[in-house]
Design a protein around this motif. Sequence first.
Motif, PDB file in Angstrom:
ATOM      1  N   GLY A 126       0.857  -1.325   0.006  1.00 13.12           N
ATOM      2  CA  GLY A 126      -0.089  -0.059  -0.166  1.00 13.12           C
ATOM      3  C   GLY A 126       0.613   1.257  -0.055  1.00 13.12           C
ATOM      4  N   SER A 127       2.268   1.148   0.004  1.00 12.74           N
ATOM      5  CA  SER A 127       3.039   2.360  -0.012  1.00 12.74           C
ATOM      6  C   SER A 127       3.212   2.654  -1.544  1.00 12.74           C
ATOM      7  CB  SER A 127       4.456   1.906   0.434  1.00 12.74           C
ATOM      8  OG  SER A 127       5.091   1.119  -0.354  1.00 12.74           O
ATOM      9  N   ALA A 128       3.731   3.983  -1.600  1.00 13.26           N
ATOM     10  CA  ALA A 128       3.882   4.408  -3.143  1.00 13.26           C
ATOM     11  C   ALA A 128       4.975   3.400  -3.762  1.00 13.26           C
ATOM     12  CB  ALA A 128       4.782   5.899  -2.826  1.00 13.26           C
ATOM     13  N   ALA A 129       5.810   2.471  -3.104  1.00 14.10           N
ATOM     14  CA  ALA A 129       6.567   1.852  -4.219  1.00 14.10           C
ATOM     15  C   ALA A 129       5.845   0.439  -4.389  1.00 14.10           C
ATOM     16  CB  ALA A 129       7.767   1.359  -3.180  1.00 14.10           C
ATOM     17  N   ALA A 130       4.702   0.211  -3.526  1.00  7.71           N
ATOM     18  CA  ALA A 130       3.856  -1.174  -3.661  1.00  7.71           C
ATOM     19  C   ALA A 130       2.355  -0.847  -3.690  1.00  7.71           C
ATOM     20  CB  ALA A 130       4.449  -2.263  -2.963  1.00  7.71           C
ATOM     21  N   PRO A 131       1.991  -0.047  -4.540  1.00  5.96           N
ATOM     22  CA  PRO A 131       0.570   0.294  -4.264  1.00  5.96           C
ATOM     23  C   PRO A 131      -0.418  -1.125  -4.574  1.00  5.96           C
ATOM     24  CG  PRO A 131       1.239   1.094  -6.272  1.00  5.96           C
ATOM     25  CD  PRO A 131       2.371   0.558  -5.673  1.00  5.96           C
ATOM     26  N   TRP A 132      -1.493  -1.205  -3.802  1.00  6.35           N
ATOM     27  CA  TRP A 132      -2.577  -2.226  -4.269  1.00  6.35           C
ATOM     28  C   TRP A 132      -3.037  -1.999  -5.808  1.00  6.35           C
ATOM     29  CZ3 TRP A 132      -2.571  -5.241  -0.090  1.00  6.35           C
ATOM     30  CH2 TRP A 132      -2.480  -4.877   1.047  1.00  6.35           C
ATOM     31  N   PRO A 133      -3.308  -3.028  -6.396  1.00  7.73           N
ATOM     32  CA  PRO A 133      -3.411  -4.475  -5.609  1.00  7.73           C
ATOM     33  C   PRO A 133      -2.060  -5.117  -5.910  1.00  7.73           C
ATOM     34  CG  PRO A 133      -4.461  -4.444  -7.844  1.00  7.73           C
ATOM     35  CD  PRO A 133      -4.090  -3.036  -7.620  1.00  7.73           C
ATOM     36  N   ILE A 134      -1.809  -6.296  -5.126  1.00  7.82           N
ATOM     37  CA  ILE A 134      -0.409  -6.844  -5.272  1.00  7.82           C
ATOM     38  C   ILE A 134      -0.230  -8.290  -5.327  1.00  7.82           C
ATOM     39  CG2 ILE A 134       1.526  -7.477  -3.533  1.00  7.82           C
ATOM     40  CD1 ILE A 134       0.908  -4.672  -2.136  1.00  7.82           C
ATOM     41  N   LEU A 135       0.368  -8.616  -6.195  1.00  8.38           N
ATOM     42  CA  LEU A 135       0.702 -10.236  -6.292  1.00  8.38           C
ATOM     43  C   LEU A 135       1.859 -10.549  -5.795  1.00  8.38           C
ATOM     44  CD1 LEU A 135      -0.462 -12.602  -8.145  1.00  8.38           C
ATOM     45  CD2 LEU A 135       1.463 -12.319  -9.621  1.00  8.38           C
ATOM     46  N   LEU A 136       1.904 -11.564  -4.856  1.00  9.93           N
ATOM     47  CA  LEU A 136       3.102 -12.104  -4.188  1.00  9.93           C
ATOM     48  C   LEU A 136       3.648 -13.414  -5.087  1.00  9.93           C
ATOM     49  CD1 LEU A 136       2.718 -12.193  -0.378  1.00  9.93           C
ATOM     50  CD2 LEU A 136       3.528 -10.305  -1.862  1.00  9.93           C
TER      51      LEU A 136
END
Length: 261
Positions: free
Chosen positions: A96-106
């Motif tokens: 959810g940060s600027a570097a890793a906004p949603w949505p996220i795939l792990l």
Amino acid sequence: MSWTAILLAGQRPGVDPLAAHFGQEWKALVPVAGEAMLSRVARTLLACPSIGRIVVMAQEPKALFVGDCAWLADEPRIATSVSHVGIATSVAEVAGSAAAPWPILLTTADHPLLTPAMVEAAIAGVGDADVGIGMVGRRTLLAAYPDNRRTWLKFAGEAWTGANLFALRTPAARRALLAWSAIEQDRKKAFRLIWHFGPLLALRAATRTISLAGALAKAGAAVGVRAVPVPLPFAEAGIDVDKPSDHVLAEAILTQRGLTA
């Protein structure tokens, strides 16, 4: 919708047996069919229409950008994040940060057989749920690779193995990450893992009177998220490279695909 891929490239404390077998310090740098696993997975993710950016997460991510992986340092769509005590906690911190906004795939660096089709299927399969977990059925995997050994979670109708693909669609998924941080040490022990969500659910899983979808729905509700399995039709999605026999199989598959470096 543009997804962030968090690419887990760290390793557990101590010497990783696969890395040691190949004379590497880091498992992610073990070559498969002539190319480091981290490089293969990163290139696959960048080829996916749904993936807009990648965050490489490891204890020392910049230490991985050498040899086959040197190109990652110059790729504008790739950033790094330092992992700390636990994987789930580290992901929750950056999600959810600027570097890793949603949505996220792990996904993980030890998944060199990953293809864009697998990634897109995992993303499409989450639907409107908060969390989607990519899984491969035992019948699907063993029909293609009958000698392959996996950790199987047994439920009504089928047994399943993970595909190292987790679609975290909404900020509510952070609750699932925080819950997972408390139980991830039991990830390879099916009954103990399920027990964390209550004895009744564990009993139903042990007697195979609940489906995987039903179990995930109940486990998700316990932590306040809607979680669904994403059954994948690709046998190779269930094969990561944890041991030398996996490495031999992965090299054979990539050679057959014509994807040797």
